[in-house]
Motif scaffolding. Sequence first.
Motif, short mmCIF file in Angstrom:
data_model
loop_
_atom_site.label_atom_id
_atom_site.label_comp_id
_atom_site.label_asym_id
_atom_site.label_seq_id
_atom_site.Cartn_x
_atom_site.Cartn_y
_atom_site.Cartn_z
N SER A 116 2.13 -1.24 -4.59
CA SER A 116 1.52 -0.55 -3.59
C SER A 116 0.58 0.59 -4.18
O SER A 116 0.79 1.56 -4.64
N PRO A 117 -0.70 0.17 -4.00
CA PRO A 117 -1.84 0.96 -4.77
C PRO A 117 -2.29 2.06 -3.71
O PRO A 117 -1.71 1.97 -2.57
N GLY A 118 -2.68 3.17 -4.51
CA GLY A 118 -3.01 4.38 -3.79
C GLY A 118 -4.47 4.23 -3.43
O GLY A 118 -5.02 3.46 -3.20
N TYR A 119 -5.09 5.59 -3.60
CA TYR A 119 -6.50 5.48 -3.45
C TYR A 119 -7.11 4.69 -4.72
O TYR A 119 -7.23 5.14 -5.95
N LEU A 176 4.78 1.65 -6.76
CA LEU A 176 3.67 2.37 -6.50
C LEU A 176 2.94 2.52 -7.76
O LEU A 176 3.10 2.80 -8.76
N ASP A 192 -0.32 4.60 -7.51
CA ASP A 192 -1.13 5.58 -6.75
C ASP A 192 -1.31 6.90 -7.45
O ASP A 192 -1.79 8.02 -6.56
N VAL A 236 -4.27 13.66 -4.90
CA VAL A 236 -3.59 12.94 -5.78
C VAL A 236 -3.26 13.85 -6.90
O VAL A 236 -3.81 14.50 -7.56
N SER A 283 1.08 -0.98 -0.09
CA SER A 283 0.16 0.14 -0.11
C SER A 283 0.97 1.22 -0.11
O SER A 283 2.15 1.27 0.66
N TRP A 284 0.26 2.36 -0.49
CA TRP A 284 0.94 3.55 -0.24
C TRP A 284 1.35 3.98 0.93
O TRP A 284 2.11 4.99 1.18
#
Length: 256
Positions: free
Chosen positions: A187-190, A245, A247, A213, A145-146
């Motif tokens: 690492s996904p963001g929203y 990332l 993200d 973002v 995750s981010w």
Amino acid sequence: MQTAPGAARFTGKVALITGGATGMGLATARLLLREGAKVVITGRSEDRLKRAAEDLGGGERLLAVAADVSRPADLARLTAEIRRRFDHLDTVFANAGVGVFKRLEEFTEEDFDSVVAANFKGVFFTVQHALPLLRDGGSVVINASWTHHKGLAVGSLYAATKAAAANLAKTLASDLAPRSIRVNSVSPGYIATDMFREAVSSAEAREASRQQVVLKRIGTPEEVASAVAFLASDAASYVNGVDLLVDGGVANSIPA
């Protein structure tokens, strides 16, 4: 289900996706099936798995198994079913996880145990149990995750487990190198998933997230799936021990 012309990176490959009934796991399962893979999805809810299997329509190339990754006995049963059905694995997407977002003083021991069990213990033992089935030269992708790149007030427990998962990818990249098994993390963001909608429940909070973002939008599960497929594919044959990332720039860049 037919594979689109020129999109057969995973023909003949077998992939395990934990947490595959919804969100990023489901999107990844759909993409890998479209690109020729045989896919195993797992999750705790039999109803969700059934709906996901119907939605995916993978036929004999899809196996759905109800299992809780925090329970090694469930993982042993899962891998036994994979061996019977497909004999081996070529890639693992350790995606299953949970999120509890609170201020430090609000956490309970039950919160701690459940998040650590799913997000770290579950990842660790998923890879361990899959290892005897993984072919040499295979790949593992761990969903981090981010939040482990940047402090988030209500994310202390979640981010700590994701930091552990991302570090595990680095150490396993070394550990499994003698078998040429690559291990990376995303690492996904929203991302517009059920977990995001539950954690960020109001329109105002979602707009505040979007404004953080750089690309000024919430990501999609399909965008994460594309990154996972890249890391799992031969196109990433010299990519090992990295955290990618996905993200929109939220962790490393400041919106203009």
